[in-house]
Motif scaffolding. Structure first.
Motif, PDB file in Angstrom:
ATOM      1  N   ASN A 123       9.540  14.761  -5.732  1.00 44.42           N
ATOM      2  CA  ASN A 123      10.672  14.878  -4.816  1.00 44.42           C
ATOM      3  C   ASN A 123      11.167  13.515  -4.350  1.00 44.42           C
ATOM      4  O   ASN A 123      12.084  13.432  -3.539  1.00 44.42           O
ATOM      5  N   SER A 124      10.570  12.464  -4.840  1.00 45.20           N
ATOM      6  CA  SER A 124      10.922  11.104  -4.431  1.00 45.20           C
ATOM      7  C   SER A 124      12.063  10.568  -5.285  1.00 45.20           C
ATOM      8  O   SER A 124      12.210  10.935  -6.437  1.00 45.20           O
ATOM      9  N   THR A 125      12.827   9.669  -4.693  1.00 41.41           N
ATOM     10  CA  THR A 125      13.932   9.051  -5.437  1.00 41.41           C
ATOM     11  C   THR A 125      13.752   7.548  -5.607  1.00 41.41           C
ATOM     12  O   THR A 125      14.466   6.931  -6.381  1.00 41.41           O
ATOM     13  N   ASN A 126      12.786   6.973  -4.876  1.00 46.13           N
ATOM     14  CA  ASN A 126      12.624   5.521  -4.941  1.00 46.13           C
ATOM     15  C   ASN A 126      11.153   5.104  -5.042  1.00 46.13           C
ATOM     16  O   ASN A 126      10.781   4.037  -4.575  1.00 46.13           O
ATOM     17  N   GLU A 127      10.345   5.948  -5.675  1.00 44.01           N
ATOM     18  CA  GLU A 127       8.924   5.628  -5.734  1.00 44.01           C
ATOM     19  C   GLU A 127       8.617   4.605  -6.828  1.00 44.01           C
ATOM     20  O   GLU A 127       9.320   4.525  -7.835  1.00 44.01           O
ATOM     21  N   CYS A 172       0.458  11.358  -2.850  1.00 40.95           N
ATOM     22  CA  CYS A 172       1.652  10.913  -2.137  1.00 40.95           C
ATOM     23  C   CYS A 172       2.328   9.821  -2.956  1.00 40.95           C
ATOM     24  O   CYS A 172       1.704   9.162  -3.784  1.00 40.95           O
ATOM     25  N   SER A 173       3.613   9.667  -2.730  1.00 38.47           N
ATOM     26  CA  SER A 173       4.357   8.618  -3.420  1.00 38.47           C
ATOM     27  C   SER A 173       4.175   7.289  -2.669  1.00 38.47           C
ATOM     28  O   SER A 173       3.781   7.262  -1.511  1.00 38.47           O
ATOM     29  N   TYR A 174       4.470   6.205  -3.374  1.00 40.26           N
ATOM     30  CA  TYR A 174       4.442   4.883  -2.744  1.00 40.26           C
ATOM     31  C   TYR A 174       5.502   3.998  -3.384  1.00 40.26           C
ATOM     32  O   TYR A 174       5.969   4.269  -4.503  1.00 40.26           O
ATOM     33  N   ASN A 175       5.886   2.957  -2.661  1.00 36.68           N
ATOM     34  CA  ASN A 175       6.794   1.942  -3.192  1.00 36.68           C
ATOM     35  C   ASN A 175       6.448   0.608  -2.531  1.00 36.68           C
ATOM     36  O   ASN A 175       5.391   0.496  -1.907  1.00 36.68           O
ATOM     37  N   ALA A 176       7.333  -0.363  -2.622  1.00 32.64           N
ATOM     38  CA  ALA A 176       7.046  -1.697  -2.092  1.00 32.64           C
ATOM     39  C   ALA A 176       6.851  -1.691  -0.579  1.00 32.64           C
ATOM     40  O   ALA A 176       6.160  -2.551  -0.031  1.00 32.64           O
ATOM     41  N   VAL A 183      -0.559   6.708 -10.629  1.00 31.97           N
ATOM     42  CA  VAL A 183       0.273   6.831 -11.829  1.00 31.97           C
ATOM     43  C   VAL A 183       1.629   6.207 -11.518  1.00 31.97           C
ATOM     44  O   VAL A 183       2.002   6.027 -10.362  1.00 31.97           O
ATOM     45  N   ASN A 184       2.373   5.901 -12.549  1.00 35.13           N
ATOM     46  CA  ASN A 184       3.672   5.253 -12.404  1.00 35.13           C
ATOM     47  C   ASN A 184       4.754   6.214 -11.920  1.00 35.13           C
ATOM     48  O   ASN A 184       4.552   7.434 -11.891  1.00 35.13           O
ATOM     49  N   ALA A 185       5.896   5.665 -11.594  1.00 34.15           N
ATOM     50  CA  ALA A 185       7.050   6.451 -11.153  1.00 34.15           C
ATOM     51  C   ALA A 185       7.403   7.508 -12.193  1.00 34.15           C
ATOM     52  O   ALA A 185       7.273   7.271 -13.406  1.00 34.15           O
ATOM     53  N   ASP A 186       7.829   8.650 -11.700  1.00 36.58           N
ATOM     54  CA  ASP A 186       8.292   9.775 -12.519  1.00 36.58           C
ATOM     55  C   ASP A 186       7.194  10.455 -13.333  1.00 36.58           C
ATOM     56  O   ASP A 186       7.480  11.382 -14.085  1.00 36.58           O
ATOM     57  N   VAL A 187       5.949  10.013 -13.201  1.00 32.38           N
ATOM     58  CA  VAL A 187       4.824  10.710 -13.831  1.00 32.38           C
ATOM     59  C   VAL A 187       4.392  11.802 -12.869  1.00 32.38           C
ATOM     60  O   VAL A 187       4.210  11.549 -11.681  1.00 32.38           O
ATOM     61  N   ILE A 188       4.237  13.027 -13.367  1.00 28.69           N
ATOM     62  CA  ILE A 188       3.936  14.155 -12.482  1.00 28.69           C
ATOM     63  C   ILE A 188       2.616  14.829 -12.844  1.00 28.69           C
ATOM     64  O   ILE A 188       2.425  16.014 -12.595  1.00 28.69           O
TER      65      ILE A 188
END
Length: 83
Positions: free
Chosen positions: A17-21, A65-69, A42-47
């Protein structure tokens, strides 16, 4: 967060559901023990993620949970528990 137990592996899947992970972090708890935070990532867009280090007869609980910078999301997924 959903999962499937296959022999001595747990295959986890979730909805992105993330757009900037940057990616997703997976935490794991064995039995009533403490959470191992950032057990896997795991990397972005990997589910999906497969935990290949489980033992039969043990109970494992996972959350993601998602993460970013900026850091980790404040919201975790639901818990998934398997024995």
């Amino acid at each position: 967060l959903e999962g499937t137990l296959i022999n001595t592996q747990v295959a986890l899947t979730w909805v992105d559901n993330s757009t900037n992970e940057t990616g997703f972090k997976i935490d794991r708890k064995v039995g009533s023990g403490n959470w191992v935070v950032d057990y896997a990532s795991v990397n972005a867009d990997v589910i999906n993620y497969t935990d290949t280090s489980v033992s039969q007869g043990m109970t494992y609980t996972y959350r993601a949970c998602s993460y970013n910078a900026v850091g980790k999301s404040l919201n975790y997924s639901n818990l998934y528990t398997v024995t």
